[in-house]
Design a protein around this motif. Structure first.
Motif, PDB file in Angstrom:
ATOM      1  N   ALA A 214      31.390  -2.181  30.714  1.00 23.56           N
ATOM      2  CA  ALA A 214      31.276  -0.816  31.221  1.00 23.56           C
ATOM      3  C   ALA A 214      31.297   0.191  30.083  1.00 23.56           C
ATOM      4  N   GLN A 215      30.612   1.313  30.302  1.00 26.39           N
ATOM      5  CA  GLN A 215      30.556   2.400  29.329  1.00 26.39           C
ATOM      6  C   GLN A 215      31.348   3.604  29.851  1.00 26.39           C
ATOM      7  N   VAL A 216      31.860   4.389  28.931  1.00 28.39           N
ATOM      8  CA  VAL A 216      32.632   5.572  29.307  1.00 28.39           C
ATOM      9  C   VAL A 216      31.685   6.652  29.825  1.00 28.39           C
ATOM     10  N   ILE A 217      31.895   7.059  31.062  1.00 29.71           N
ATOM     11  CA  ILE A 217      31.093   8.138  31.637  1.00 29.71           C
ATOM     12  C   ILE A 217      31.876   9.452  31.639  1.00 29.71           C
ATOM     13  N   ARG A 218      33.190   9.383  31.621  1.00 34.21           N
ATOM     14  CA  ARG A 218      34.068  10.550  31.461  1.00 34.21           C
ATOM     15  C   ARG A 218      35.276  10.106  30.643  1.00 34.21           C
ATOM     16  N   ASP A 219      35.542  10.758  29.529  1.00 35.10           N
ATOM     17  CA  ASP A 219      36.692  10.349  28.726  1.00 35.10           C
ATOM     18  C   ASP A 219      37.996  10.919  29.260  1.00 35.10           C
ATOM     19  N   PHE A 220      37.920  11.980  30.077  1.00 32.07           N
ATOM     20  CA  PHE A 220      39.113  12.475  30.764  1.00 32.07           C
ATOM     21  C   PHE A 220      38.706  13.133  32.077  1.00 32.07           C
ATOM     22  N   LEU A 221      39.251  12.633  33.140  1.00 31.49           N
ATOM     23  CA  LEU A 221      39.009  13.184  34.477  1.00 31.49           C
ATOM     24  C   LEU A 221      40.361  13.499  35.100  1.00 31.49           C
ATOM     25  N   PRO A 222      40.631  14.748  35.457  1.00 29.11           N
ATOM     26  CA  PRO A 222      41.904  15.077  36.101  1.00 29.11           C
ATOM     27  C   PRO A 222      42.095  14.267  37.381  1.00 29.11           C
ATOM     28  N   GLN A 223      43.326  13.913  37.650  1.00 34.93           N
ATOM     29  CA  GLN A 223      43.622  13.076  38.810  1.00 34.93           C
ATOM     30  C   GLN A 223      43.115  13.696  40.106  1.00 34.93           C
ATOM     31  N   ALA A 224      43.197  15.010  40.237  1.00 31.19           N
ATOM     32  CA  ALA A 224      42.769  15.677  41.466  1.00 31.19           C
ATOM     33  C   ALA A 224      41.269  15.552  41.716  1.00 31.19           C
ATOM     34  N   ASP A 225      40.504  15.248  40.658  1.00 33.41           N
ATOM     35  CA  ASP A 225      39.058  15.136  40.801  1.00 33.41           C
ATOM     36  C   ASP A 225      38.584  13.697  41.026  1.00 33.41           C
ATOM     37  N   LEU A 226      39.503  12.767  41.136  1.00 36.04           N
ATOM     38  CA  LEU A 226      39.106  11.366  41.128  1.00 36.04           C
ATOM     39  C   LEU A 226      38.200  10.984  42.301  1.00 36.04           C
ATOM     40  N   LEU A 227      38.629  11.281  43.522  1.00 32.95           N
ATOM     41  CA  LEU A 227      37.821  10.837  44.667  1.00 32.95           C
ATOM     42  C   LEU A 227      36.434  11.465  44.700  1.00 32.95           C
ATOM     43  N   PRO A 228      36.291  12.773  44.517  1.00 35.93           N
ATOM     44  CA  PRO A 228      34.926  13.301  44.510  1.00 35.93           C
ATOM     45  C   PRO A 228      34.071  12.727  43.385  1.00 35.93           C
ATOM     46  N   TYR A 229      34.700  12.398  42.243  1.00 39.61           N
ATOM     47  CA  TYR A 229      33.910  11.845  41.139  1.00 39.61           C
ATOM     48  C   TYR A 229      33.479  10.408  41.449  1.00 39.61           C
ATOM     49  N   ILE A 230      34.384   9.629  42.024  1.00 43.03           N
ATOM     50  CA  ILE A 230      34.028   8.256  42.411  1.00 43.03           C
ATOM     51  C   ILE A 230      32.946   8.293  43.485  1.00 43.03           C
ATOM     52  N   GLU A 231      33.067   9.225  44.423  1.00 37.79           N
ATOM     53  CA  GLU A 231      32.040   9.346  45.458  1.00 37.79           C
ATOM     54  C   GLU A 231      30.693   9.754  44.852  1.00 37.79           C
ATOM     55  N   ALA A 232      30.727  10.570  43.832  1.00 41.93           N
ATOM     56  CA  ALA A 232      29.481  10.962  43.160  1.00 41.93           C
ATOM     57  C   ALA A 232      28.838   9.753  42.478  1.00 41.93           C
TER      58      ALA A 232
END
Length: 556
Positions: A214-232
């Motif tokens: 796997a490759q890094v797509i975000r080096d830091f994602l705030p915890q509150a943004d996790l579900l919308p980012y995974i859904e994206a």
């Protein structure tokens, strides 16, 4: 640990009732096997070489005592007295009768378990570090996030029919014990410069016929943004992923064919839209989940008895040196119970052994067990003063093999003994290798060495990330075993290098023996591991050992 709420209970019971009706229609002939197949796969039921196989979900590998006992009951009542723990932190029952499966699922539901989404082109069981909430190096317990992901992904209306199966792994430690880089999405807990917790997000990993990290797509994602980012990410994959060729349908191929930058741009655009629509309800749910993952009431008592017993008992000391790991609380240890006794099937446990482990967890381990992706069982919280008693009980149950992380602690898929997809046997090869090194009595001298064996190109044994990887193939009707070296599933992940021609079944054990003994000749000292030596000297000396040619061995 998480316990079902009313919604969970109602949802699982309705699925069991629905599947009971589907099974009845299959048995009376109202459904053909082709019609029944997608229905059974939605409930974790496979048709293998000799019988049906039921794969039961163990979310993020965490089990309560009553759940382990229920698995033992199922093995004894409806199977052949054992279960097989897998690299997905699940358990498989290899011999259930079709008519009994609904009763098994009802029995599982009684203790908050199910087999939903253990198969199919959906988000599979979310896996996590098996030392979560106990490891001394941990930033935070990743299991509440894993539970949030489980609840969000279960029966998700958009993601039940993805281009291909989808796997997520999460770790809360810098030392990666969850093989995050070999997953479709890997999540590594990190902190930003302000000390705030978040995630490094990796995408596009996977093994199989086209192994990729796997490759890094975000080096830091705030915890509150996790579900919308995974859904994206899943939304982008669901539209871009190929459906014309199942061998090119995984997200790793989608990322590779589109390029990480283009795929990331799509994800970020989707994320921006989703984030603006997100109500934040997931964070309220997360708070409720976190309240169920409170640490146990740790004891503060002397450890003198453990130290004295360790000093005076060499057999116990050998077990303690390999099977115990540092705990974040003084006076405690993490216990790894090996399901790899020399000559036994890796990952198998009898009903009696499951009950023994449940009893030990209840008496000495704060009521909790874990399944590791390495097919062993973990007691995450054991006070050192209790370790002599734990070890004595494990010895009586044939569970005290002192080999965690050593040559005989082999990961192996079921192979051609069970699996309809396999092209070669895995279990006998693992058994023979383990027995060879037991006879030679060199395991502890060799030290850390991970051997992983797959019986086909699908790589369920994770051979690509083994220090020594073995892939069984069919060559004109004959089983042939290909060797890769230098693989690694940790934070320094690497795909193993193919060494050359494969070996027939009768020669592969000897080849592995030559490799290991050759390593002992060229390592710098007793502290340099097999992987470190391989990385230092490169593949050529090891090829010489593997194929019995001497001209390359001196290169080290």
């Amino acid at each position: 640990m998480y316990r079902y709420n009313e919604f969970d209970e109602a949802f699982v019971r309705s699925r069991v009732a629905q599947f009971r009706g589907q099974v009845e229609r299959r048995i009376d002939g109202s459904l053909t096997e082709d019609e029944f197949r997608p229905l059974r796969l939605m409930n974790g039921l496979y048709l293998q070489l000799h019988a049906y196989m039921l794969r039961v979900a163990i979310p993020y590998g965490t089990l309560r005592v009553d759940q382990m006992r229920r698995l033992a009951d199922i093995a004894e009542r409806w199977d052949r007295g054992y279960g097989h723990f897998t690299t997905r932190q699940n358990i498989q029952f290899n011999w259930p009768r079709l008519k009994d499966v609904p009763d098994i699922l009802d029995a599982l539901a009684d203790v908050g378990m199910h087999a939903i989404q253990t198969s199919g082109n959906c988000v599979r069981n979310v896996t996590a570090d098996h030392f979560a909430a106990a490891a001394a190096d941990e930033i935070a317990d990743p299991r509440p996030i894993a539970e949030l992901l489980r609840e969000w992904s279960t029966d998700h209306p958009e993601f039940q029919f993805l281009p291909r199966k989808f796997k997520i792994a999460i770790t809360g430690s810098p030392n990666d014990r969850a093989v995050t880089k070999a997953h479709d999405i890997g999540l590594r807990m990190v902190r930003n410069e302000a000390g705030e917790p978040g995630f490094e997000v990796l995408v596009g990993g996977g093994l199989g016929r086209t192994p990729m990290l796997a490759q890094v797509i975000r080096d830091f994602l705030p915890q509150a943004d996790l579900l919308p980012y995974i859904e994206a990410i899943l939304g982008a994959y669901n539209l871009k992923g190929r459906r014309d060729n199942k061998y090119k349908a995984r997200i790793k191929i989608t990322v590779f064919e589109n390029g990480l930058d283009a795929f990331k741009a799509d994800v970020e655009e989707r994320f921006a839209r989703l984030r603006s629509q997100w109500s934040g309800a997931d964070q309220e749910v997360l708070k409720e989940i976190e309240a169920q993952f409170v640490p146990p009431a740790f004891r503060n008592v002397p450890v003198d008895e453990f130290e004295a017993f360790r000093a005076g008992n060499a057999v116990f000391r050998a077990w303690a040196d390999t099977n115990l790991h540092p705990h974040k609380v003084d006076g405690y240890a993490i216990v790894s119970i090996s399901l790899k006794k020399h000559g036994d099937t890796p990952g198998d446990a009898t009903a009696h052994q499951m009950r023994v482990m449940a009893d030990l967890a209840e008496r000495y381990g704060h009521g909790e067990l874990r399944v590791s992706h390495e097919q062993n069982i973990i007691l995450p919280h054991v006070h050192k003063s209790d370790l002599p008693a734990v070890w004595a009980s494990l010895r009586e149950a044939d569970l005290a093999t002192a080999n965690i992380g050593l040559v005989s602690d082999i990961i192996a898929c079921p192979g051609m003994d069970y699996c309809a997809l396999a092209t070669a046997r895995s279990i006998p090869i693992a058994q023979q290798i383990a027995m060879r090194f037991e006879e030679m009595q060199v395991e502890h001298e060799v030290g850390p060495l991970k051997i992983k064996i797959s019986g086909c190109i699908n790589a369920c044994g994770h051979h690509h990330v083994g220090h020594i990887g073995i892939l069984g193939l069919d060559r004109a009707g004959v089983e042939n075993y290909q060797v890769t070296l230098g693989g690694d599933g940790t934070e320094t992940a690497a795909i193993g290098e193919k060494m050359g021609p494969g070996f027939p079944a009768e020669e592969i054990v000897g080849a592995v023996e030559r490799l290991v003994l050759g390593y002992l000749e060229i390592r710098r000292d007793a502290e340099e591991t097999f992987l470190e030596t391989f990385r230092r000297v490169g593949p050529e000396p090891f090829k010489g050992f593997l194929y019995g040619t001497e001209e390359t061995a001196d290169a080290a």
